[in-house]
Design a protein around this motif. Structure first.
Motif, short mmCIF file in Angstrom:
data_model
loop_
_atom_site.label_atom_id
_atom_site.label_comp_id
_atom_site.label_asym_id
_atom_site.label_seq_id
_atom_site.Cartn_x
_atom_site.Cartn_y
_atom_site.Cartn_z
N ALA A 25 0.84 -1.20 0.00
CA ALA A 25 0.00 0.00 0.00
C ALA A 25 0.87 1.25 0.00
N VAL A 26 0.37 2.31 -0.60
CA VAL A 26 1.07 3.59 -0.57
C VAL A 26 1.19 4.05 0.88
N THR A 27 2.26 4.76 1.17
CA THR A 27 2.49 5.23 2.53
C THR A 27 2.34 6.74 2.66
N ASP A 28 2.44 7.47 1.56
CA ASP A 28 2.32 8.92 1.62
C ASP A 28 0.89 9.32 2.00
N THR A 29 0.79 10.37 2.80
CA THR A 29 -0.52 10.85 3.23
C THR A 29 -0.67 12.34 2.96
N GLU A 30 -1.90 12.80 3.03
CA GLU A 30 -2.19 14.23 2.90
C GLU A 30 -3.47 14.54 3.66
N VAL A 174 -5.69 11.30 4.74
CA VAL A 174 -5.96 10.18 3.84
C VAL A 174 -4.68 9.78 3.11
N LYS A 175 -4.71 8.59 2.53
CA LYS A 175 -3.62 8.15 1.67
C LYS A 175 -3.62 8.98 0.38
N ARG A 176 -2.43 9.20 -0.15
CA ARG A 176 -2.39 9.87 -1.45
C ARG A 176 -3.04 8.98 -2.50
N ARG A 177 -3.51 9.58 -3.56
CA ARG A 177 -4.15 8.81 -4.63
C ARG A 177 -3.11 8.01 -5.41
N LEU A 178 -3.51 6.81 -5.80
CA LEU A 178 -2.67 6.04 -6.71
C LEU A 178 -2.57 6.74 -8.07
N LYS A 179 -1.44 6.56 -8.72
CA LYS A 179 -1.28 7.02 -10.10
C LYS A 179 -1.22 5.78 -10.99
N GLY A 321 -4.38 1.51 -0.08
CA GLY A 321 -4.45 1.53 1.37
C GLY A 321 -5.77 1.08 1.94
N GLU A 322 -6.67 0.65 1.08
CA GLU A 322 -8.00 0.24 1.50
C GLU A 322 -7.97 -1.19 2.04
#
Length: 407
Positions: A25-30, A174-179, A321-322
């Motif tokens: 899962a992505v780790t970056d958040t915003e 929240v997690k950043r959006r996937l690209k 991240g879901e």
């Protein structure tokens, strides 16, 4: 064969399990404000800072009173309106006019509906006595202070955003959006809006795939339509592998002379597996390319949509991240027969109905991998197990209702 009609085919659930353990899962958040939170995934749990409701309030328009006084004529001593509470305290044989949502006055322990009263000036006769606590919504009966309202890995829907607002929260982490990079390959494809040459078809897959991804709220990198030229496919893959979290290609993963996708994936990255025991969509490929996860979907339109929905989408949701729940499965009676031979798990487009209290599933017409109209009017998959053969009318069938990603 007991499972697959070809030894190298991977069962659907095994393919999903292998992909799940191969991604992170992505780790970056915003931090995002309420108007932008739809379909975003929580990076941390959300807790309530106070009780909801925050005070005892009326569930009805009527009169707040002491339940033990209800058999008498009560004196009306004031009113409690939503946003404007009654300041005093009720004594014996007194009542207060109250509206829905207004604070219960001190001393009151019940609310009688206005329909159950007769009023003459400041005298109120209660015709039907309420019990203690009747028509009162207690502080914290919905949410208690400190309660976890949303766990980490939760995807916000419209009602969830309203709930956040009710907690006084103007934003959430929240997690950043996937690209996700998307491309179609094939010399036979023509962009919509342009004249169609003999032997060509329009590039429909990319638009359907992007539409599904928009429901997932990812950032889409549309790499367009790539001809069956190894150098151009290679260049597109190299860009996608450097810029995206995931790559979704449509076409070029079969065994034709011009099917270069799998070979170039093996050259630039690694192939986790190729070919799944699913119908439609057997030539599905999974691997890694640069920093991106790769999903190679078949070129046939129905195969492309089904494999994205059933194979790639669960993995993309994990990467976002879901923590998604397994899809809802039902059992229904086959309203008509289904053609099938053992070997692959078949996801036939179908219509689920309740007839005389019984779930019935009916085939939605021709099921060819190029027949996109098989989705029109359908609301579910009739899922026929890999080892199963022809299905007769009246037999039980596993059903997965369509979700918001495909309808």
């Amino acid at each position: 064969m007991a499972c697959c009609d070809e030894p190298q085919l991977i069962p659907v659930q095994d393919a999903i399990a292998r992909m799940q353990v191969a991604v992170q899962a992505v780790t970056d958040t915003e931090t995002v404000s309420l108007p932008e939170l739809l379909d975003r995934v929580t990076a941390e749990p959300v807790h309530a800072g106070f009780n909801v409701p925050g005070y005892d309030n009326s569930a009805m328009d009527g009169y707040a009173l002491r339940a033990e006084d209800a058999g008498q004529v009560l004196k009306l001593v004031g009113q409690s309106l939503a946003g404007h509470h009654f300041d005093g305290e009720l004594n014996a044989e007194q009542c207060v006019r109250i509206t829905t949502g207004a604070t219960i006055p001190a001393g009151a322990n019940a609310v009688v509906m206005q329909e159950n009263t007769e009023v003459d000036g400041d005298s109120v006769h209660v015709m039907k006595a309420p019990s203690t606590g009747e028509n009162i919504r207690r502080a914290g009966e919905d949410i208690t202070q400190g309660q976890e309202v949303f766990p980490s890995g939760y995807r916000f829907g419209p009602v969830d955003i309203a709930l956040l607002a009710s907690l006084g929260l103007a934003e959430a982490t929240v997690k950043r959006r996937l690209k996700v990079a998307v491309l179609s390959t094939g010399d036979e494809l023509t962009p919509p809006g342009q004249p169609l040459k003999d032997g060509h078809i329009y590039d429909s897959n990319r638009y359907g795939l992007i539409a599904i991804l928009q429901r997932l709220n990812v950032e889409v990198l549309d790499l367009g339509l790539i001809p069956d030229q190894p150098d151009q496919i290679r260049a597109a893959f190299e860009r996608a592998g450097a810029e995206a979290d995931a790559i979704i290609s449509s076409g070029g993963v079969s065994v034709g002379d011009a099917d270069y996708v799998k070979d170039i994936l093996g050259e630039l990255g690694e192939i986790g597996f190729w070919k799944v025991a699913i119908k439609p969509g057997k030539p599905f490929a999974f691997g890694h390319l640069g920093k991106a996860v790769f999903f190679g979907l078949p070129g046939n339109p129905v195969s492309s949509m089904v494999t994205l929905h059933q194979l790639a989408l669960p993995i993309l949701r994990t990467m976002a991240g879901e923590a998604p729940e397994p899809p809802l499965q039902l059992t229904a009676k086959a309203a008509s027969g289904y053609k099938k031979r053992p070997g692959r798990q078949d996801f036939q487009r179908a219509t689920l109905r309740c007839v005389d209290g019984e779930n019935q599933i009916d085939s939605n017409g021709a099921q060819g991998s190029g027949v996109l109209t098989s989705f029109l009017g359908a609301n579910a998959y009739a899922v026929l197990e890999a080892e199963r053969g022809k299905v007769e009318a009246g037999e039980p069938v596993t059903v997965i209702p369509f979700d918001r990603f495909i309808t």
